[in-house]
Enzyme design. Structure first.
Site, mmCIF file in Angstrom:
data_model
loop_
_atom_site.group_PDB
_atom_site.id
_atom_site.type_symbol
_atom_site.label_atom_id
_atom_site.label_comp_id
_atom_site.label_asym_id
_atom_site.label_seq_id
_atom_site.Cartn_x
_atom_site.Cartn_y
_atom_site.Cartn_z
ATOM 1 N N THR A 50 6.261 0.901 -7.107
ATOM 2 C CA THR A 50 4.823 0.633 -7.204
ATOM 3 C C THR A 50 4.195 0.909 -5.841
ATOM 4 O O THR A 50 4.860 0.812 -4.809
ATOM 5 C CB THR A 50 4.543 -0.817 -7.636
ATOM 6 O OG1 THR A 50 4.968 -1.704 -6.600
ATOM 7 C CG2 THR A 50 5.265 -1.170 -8.929
ATOM 8 N N GLY A 51 2.931 1.261 -5.857
ATOM 9 C CA GLY A 51 2.240 1.579 -4.604
ATOM 10 C C GLY A 51 2.816 2.831 -3.978
ATOM 11 O O GLY A 51 2.962 2.933 -2.753
ATOM 12 N N ALA A 52 3.128 3.829 -4.834
ATOM 13 C CA ALA A 52 3.820 5.022 -4.338
ATOM 14 C C ALA A 52 2.850 6.092 -3.844
ATOM 15 O O ALA A 52 3.281 7.156 -3.406
ATOM 16 C CB ALA A 52 4.706 5.596 -5.442
ATOM 17 N N SER A 53 1.525 5.820 -3.904
ATOM 18 C CA SER A 53 0.571 6.880 -3.542
ATOM 19 C C SER A 53 0.221 6.860 -2.059
ATOM 20 O O SER A 53 -0.557 7.689 -1.597
ATOM 21 C CB SER A 53 -0.700 6.709 -4.377
ATOM 22 O OG SER A 53 -1.261 5.443 -4.100
ATOM 23 N N SER A 54 0.774 5.905 -1.301
ATOM 24 C CA SER A 54 0.378 5.792 0.109
ATOM 25 C C SER A 54 1.470 5.054 0.892
ATOM 26 O O SER A 54 2.394 4.479 0.295
ATOM 27 C CB SER A 54 -0.952 5.008 0.150
ATOM 28 O OG SER A 54 -1.221 4.545 1.440
ATOM 29 N N GLY A 55 1.373 5.091 2.193
ATOM 30 C CA GLY A 55 2.182 4.264 3.099
ATOM 31 C C GLY A 55 3.671 4.196 2.810
ATOM 32 O O GLY A 55 4.346 5.225 2.644
ATOM 33 N N ILE A 56 4.166 2.959 2.754
ATOM 34 C CA ILE A 56 5.616 2.727 2.641
ATOM 35 C C ILE A 56 6.159 3.265 1.309
ATOM 36 O O ILE A 56 7.217 3.892 1.256
ATOM 37 C CB ILE A 56 5.917 1.211 2.767
ATOM 38 C CG1 ILE A 56 5.456 0.692 4.141
ATOM 39 C CG2 ILE A 56 7.394 0.930 2.558
ATOM 40 C CD1 ILE A 56 5.435 -0.823 4.277
ATOM 41 N N SER A 101 7.073 -9.672 3.578
ATOM 42 C CA SER A 101 6.533 -9.532 4.930
ATOM 43 C C SER A 101 7.282 -10.416 5.922
ATOM 44 O O SER A 101 7.774 -11.498 5.565
ATOM 45 C CB SER A 101 5.061 -9.944 4.906
ATOM 46 O OG SER A 101 4.623 -10.266 6.193
ATOM 47 N N TYR A 114 -2.208 -13.977 2.278
ATOM 48 C CA TYR A 114 -1.234 -12.899 2.079
ATOM 49 C C TYR A 114 0.198 -13.440 2.078
ATOM 50 O O TYR A 114 0.982 -13.191 1.154
ATOM 51 C CB TYR A 114 -1.454 -11.880 3.198
ATOM 52 C CG TYR A 114 -0.460 -10.758 3.281
ATOM 53 C CD1 TYR A 114 -0.399 -9.776 2.308
ATOM 54 C CD2 TYR A 114 0.405 -10.655 4.372
ATOM 55 C CE1 TYR A 114 0.491 -8.721 2.410
ATOM 56 C CE2 TYR A 114 1.299 -9.610 4.482
ATOM 57 C CZ TYR A 114 1.341 -8.638 3.499
ATOM 58 O OH TYR A 114 2.224 -7.596 3.601
HETATM 59 P P1 NAP Z 1 -0.794 1.078 1.791
HETATM 60 O O1 NAP Z 1 -0.522 2.310 2.550
HETATM 61 O O2 NAP Z 1 -2.159 0.527 1.794
HETATM 62 O O3 NAP Z 1 -0.320 1.308 0.287
HETATM 63 C C1 NAP Z 1 -0.554 0.364 -0.703
HETATM 64 C C2 NAP Z 1 -0.130 0.953 -2.038
HETATM 65 O O4 NAP Z 1 -0.323 -0.023 -3.053
HETATM 66 C C3 NAP Z 1 -0.938 2.163 -2.420
HETATM 67 O O5 NAP Z 1 -0.106 3.110 -3.024
HETATM 68 C C4 NAP Z 1 -1.938 1.617 -3.427
HETATM 69 O O6 NAP Z 1 -2.300 2.646 -4.321
HETATM 70 C C5 NAP Z 1 -1.099 0.549 -4.129
HETATM 71 N N1 NAP Z 1 -1.914 -0.480 -4.722
HETATM 72 C C6 NAP Z 1 -2.799 -1.292 -4.111
HETATM 73 N N2 NAP Z 1 -3.380 -2.083 -5.011
HETATM 74 C C7 NAP Z 1 -2.853 -1.778 -6.224
HETATM 75 C C8 NAP Z 1 -3.065 -2.231 -7.537
HETATM 76 N N3 NAP Z 1 -3.949 -3.197 -7.815
HETATM 77 N N4 NAP Z 1 -2.349 -1.699 -8.538
HETATM 78 C C9 NAP Z 1 -1.469 -0.703 -8.294
HETATM 79 N N5 NAP Z 1 -1.207 -0.230 -7.068
HETATM 80 C C10 NAP Z 1 -1.924 -0.753 -6.047
HETATM 81 O O7 NAP Z 1 0.123 -0.129 2.251
HETATM 82 P P2 NAP Z 1 1.594 -0.187 2.834
HETATM 83 O O8 NAP Z 1 1.478 -0.570 4.239
HETATM 84 O O9 NAP Z 1 2.390 0.974 2.460
HETATM 85 O O10 NAP Z 1 2.119 -1.486 2.045
HETATM 86 C C11 NAP Z 1 3.130 -1.433 1.066
HETATM 87 C C12 NAP Z 1 3.748 -2.842 0.931
HETATM 88 O O11 NAP Z 1 4.307 -3.224 2.177
HETATM 89 C C13 NAP Z 1 2.748 -3.931 0.583
HETATM 90 O O12 NAP Z 1 3.317 -4.811 -0.371
HETATM 91 C C14 NAP Z 1 2.547 -4.671 1.886
HETATM 92 O O13 NAP Z 1 2.189 -6.011 1.673
HETATM 93 C C15 NAP Z 1 3.909 -4.539 2.512
HETATM 94 N N6 NAP Z 1 3.920 -4.700 3.969
HETATM 95 C C16 NAP Z 1 3.228 -3.826 4.776
HETATM 96 C C17 NAP Z 1 3.264 -4.018 6.161
HETATM 97 C C18 NAP Z 1 2.516 -3.112 7.071
HETATM 98 O O14 NAP Z 1 2.454 -3.451 8.265
HETATM 99 N N7 NAP Z 1 1.978 -1.999 6.615
HETATM 100 C C19 NAP Z 1 3.997 -5.054 6.702
HETATM 101 C C20 NAP Z 1 4.686 -5.905 5.862
HETATM 102 C C21 NAP Z 1 4.654 -5.712 4.504
HETATM 103 P P3 NAP Z 1 -3.749 2.717 -5.082
HETATM 104 O O15 NAP Z 1 -4.761 2.312 -4.082
HETATM 105 O O16 NAP Z 1 -3.813 4.137 -5.519
HETATM 106 O O17 NAP Z 1 -3.618 1.783 -6.220
#
Ligand code: NAP
Length: 664
Positions: A384-390, A516, A529
């Site tokens: 899930t969340g495969a369109s961006s970031g991690i 996290s 969060y």
């Molecule tokens: P990101 O680049 O903002 O990516 C978030 C992803 O989640 C996107 O693919 C987004 O796609 C999807 N998403 C958001 N809301 C959604 C919804 N309602 N339904 C379906 N998909 C949804 O963030 P990231 O940093 O890669 O974060 C990924 C995970 O890592 C998260 O769970 C975050 O809490 C965790 N995390 C991140 C960090 C950090 O520093 N970045 C640190 C600790 C943990 P769409 O917008 O297209 O739906």
């Protein structure tokens, strides 16, 4: 003059051959089958030995007189000056029958063969195990005093030495090496037993804690560890010295370390934390054996002990060495070595090479298919969340390893771009648009995915929403708490609940939650969060207790800060150390390969320990960071905010570097 060796293809035997080659005389090595002959041949090739100096002789330890042929006996009779008997089974896991056949009957056959060949001297390589678990000081002239010989490892070593003492009518000498480890200069070893059994445990601790964090451990008896080169030098020297027949020599460390000290020496060598506080394991001696045995045989305790020991590769009988009760006196050996310059090196001087060799060559985890490619083959992985970031970086990493994935997010365009890139990198991607905070949409997703792909083997709950806002600023924003819960907890939970029955029915599955580091460090400004992530962590811990025996695993990754669009709005993060999405994807790859319960950075684990042991101290540190770091302003104030945050002082940057990777 010639030499005859049994066990010449083993670890000590091969080292002894290289040493004997520095002297005059041919070397005959007993080989019982083609495999042994091949081992010998490849060793000779490796050592660049001129043909004709080392020869194999067909025979078998378990046959009378070693089963030597008449022709070999006739050729060797009267020519063997030194008969070295090294063959034995030194394996705590071997059955009693095998140990008896090889160690006791085998020694009898070797003695008979040496007598038949009229050898000059029979050199019996015994072991400190011949003393049993003797309580106290064991001298080289002691033998019958051995006690606590119950384990076949001890009894067969004792009885084989007795065969030599009672039945060897030609001159003999007995050598009792301590626990032999690799070469003190190169670390080269062949098997990872004895102290090596504890290396995996030290390595695991090192992987989760920084080296400077003190830990608690056990202290016990003295472990007599000796490097193979010392044993061989001493054996070679004493075997060739005049007038020592009928004597026994302890090839041991005159000043051995206690077991807790040994672990600390190897911990330092492996850059693992040292045990600052050590309890003497013998303290538990006051518990009557019946009580101990009753507790240990409780099914749950037994299961935990078995699984833990199996996981660490420690045979249960190895634990008794921790409280080894014997000190080995080696004055005879030291007298015999006087003037030779041969002495046992101190363990701390060579522990680093021993560790290094183990980690590069003997660590059981480096063998077998532990590749990501092997782990993802023939699996369906839902991210899930495969369109961006991690999530996107993980999809790319898995694609490079040929994975087939189901990619989920709301933005179809971005998903399509991700799919294109996945395909370019060699993976297969099926994309599904779904708003995971909408429970009906999650139900439809589960139904569609199962109908179209039949199964999901690995579920990566990665989609998430983060809010950075202090509690004081949130008192009128209850929806912040609802929104984070809706996606990070309820969305992930609903998807997991939807897939668990099929995972159980298909015989296994793996749920990986991207949580996290804030859950471990209780980050200020992340109450909404962190609570939502903590809820999913707690659910997974409870569910794991129910699914443990049906091969469904749960892994929680306490991810540190990662430079993705999620943290982009917070300008202070521009100046603090973060992981790249690719590095974060590596943690997910590790989760898929190893299926651990938790993946966290060392600092995250340390944070959790500090919160558990010194909660007030942790609170003060986090409160200082709360006061020092600015709030993230609403978007309309961003420009102003950027100015303030750009001006972030060196003090802020230093603090954030110290709390590297933690949400501040
Ligand atoms: P990101 O680049 O903002 O990516 C978030 C992803 O989640 C996107 O693919 C987004 O796609 C999807 N998403 C958001 N809301 C959604 C919804 N309602 N339904 C379906 N998909 C949804 O963030 P990231 O940093 O890669 O974060 C990924 C995970 O890592 C998260 O769970 C975050 O809490 C965790 N995390 C991140 C960090 C950090 O520093 N970045 C640190 C600790 C943990 P769409 O917008 O297209 O739906």
């Amino acid at each position: 003059m010639a030499y005859f060796l049994t066990g010449g293809t083993g670890f000590l035997g091969r080292n002894l051959i290289t040493r004997l080659l520095k002297r005059e005389g041919d070397i005959y090595v007993l080989c019982h089958d083609q495999l042994a002959r091949d081992v010998l041949a490849s060793s000779l090739q490796e050592w660049d030995i001129p043909a004709g100096r080392v020869m194999s002789v067909q025979g078998d330890l378990t046959k009378e007189g070693l089963g030597l042929s008449e022709a070999d006996i006739a050729a060797l009779k009267g020519n063997i000056s030194h008969f070295f008997h090294l063959a034995a089974i030194y394996d705590l896991k071997a059955t009693a029958e095998i140990q008896e056949a090889v160690n006791i009957a085998g020694t009898q056959n070797a003695v008979d063969a040496a007598i038949g060949l009229n050898a000059g001297c029979f050199h019996h390589i015994s072991s400190i195990a011949a003393a049993g678990l003797y309580e106290g000081h064991f001298r080289e002239d002691m033998f019958d005093e051995a006690e606590n010989l119950d384990h076949p490892y001890f009894s067969t070593k004792h009885l084989s030495e007795k065969v030599v003492r009672d039945k060897c009518s030609i001159p003999f000498r007995v050598y009792r090496p301590g626990m032999v480890v690799g070469d003190s200069k190169t670390g080269v070893a062949e098997r990872a037993d004895g102290p090596y059994y504890f290396f995996k445990m030290l390595q695991r601790i090192r992987n989760v804690l920084p080296a400077w964090v003190p830990t608690i451990g056990l202290e016990g008896g003295r472990l007599n560890i000796v490097p193979v080169d010392y044993v061989i030098d001493a054996l070679d020297h004493i075997a060739h010295k005049e007038d020592l027949d009928g004597r026994c020599f302890h090839l041991t460390d005159p000043k051995p370390y206690r077991s807790g000290e040994v672990l600390n020496i190897f911990a330092e060598a492996g850059h693992a934390p040292r045990m600052a506080l050590r309890f003497d394991a013998r303290l538990f001696g006051f518990i009557p054996n019946q009580v101990k045995n009753a507790i240990l045989s409780l099914p749950t305790i037994k299961q935990i002990a078995d699984v833990t020991m199996k996981d660490l590769g420690i045979p249960p009988s190895a634990l008794q060495f921790f409280t080894y009760p014997t000190d080995f006196d080696c004055r005879e050996t030291q007298m015999a070595l006087k003037g030779s310059g041969i002495e046992c090196p101190r363990l701390p001087t060579y522990a680093p090479v021993i560790w290094d060799y183990w980690e590069r060559h003997l660590d059981p985890e480096i063998s077998g298919d532990r590749s990501l490619k092997g782990r993802v083959a023939n699996k369906i992985i839902l991210i899930t969340g495969a369109s961006s970031g991690i999530g996107q970086a993980t999809a790319y990493k898995l694609a490079e390893n040929g994975a087939e994935m189901v990619l989920v997010a709301r933005d179809e365009e971005k998903l399509a771009l991700t799919r294109e890139e996945v395909e370019k990198r060699g993976g297969i991607a099926h994309t599904y648009k779904c708003d995971l905070s909408n429970i009906e949409q999650v139900d439809t997703l589960v139904a569609d995915v199962l109908a179209e792909h039949g199964r999901v083997d690995i579920l990566v709950n990665n989609a998430g929403r983060s809010i950075r806002r202090s509690v004081a600023d949130s008192v009128d924003r209850f929806h912040d708490f609802e929104r984070t819960m809706q996606l990070n907890y309820f969305g992930a939970l609903k998807l997991t609940l939807g897939l668990l029955p099929s995972m159980e029915a298909q015989g296994g599955g793996h749920v990986i939650n991207v949580s996290s580091i804030g859950v471990l460090t209780n980050a200020p400004r992340f109450s909404a969060y962190v609570s939502s992530k903590a809820a999913m962590d707690a659910f997974s811990r409870c569910a794991a207790s129910e699914y443990s025996d049906v091969n469904v695993n749960f892994t929680t990754i306490n991810m540190p800060l990662v430079a993705t669009p999620m943290i982009a709005p917070t300008k202070i993060y521009d100046s603090v150390p973060t992981l790249s999405p690719d590095e974060a994807a590596d943690l997910l790859a590790n989760a898929i390969i190893d299926k651990p319960k938790r993946i966290a950075t060392k600092l995250g684990i340390f944070g959790a320990i500090i919160h558990a042991l010194f909660p007030k101290l942790a609170e003060i540190i986090m409160n200082s960071s709360f006061r020092m770091f600015p709030d993230s302003k609403k978007s309309e104030q961003q420009d102003e905010e950027q100015k303030t945050e750009k001006a972030s002082s060196a003090e802020l940057i230093a603090f954030s570097a110290l709390l590297r990777g933690i949400h501040l």
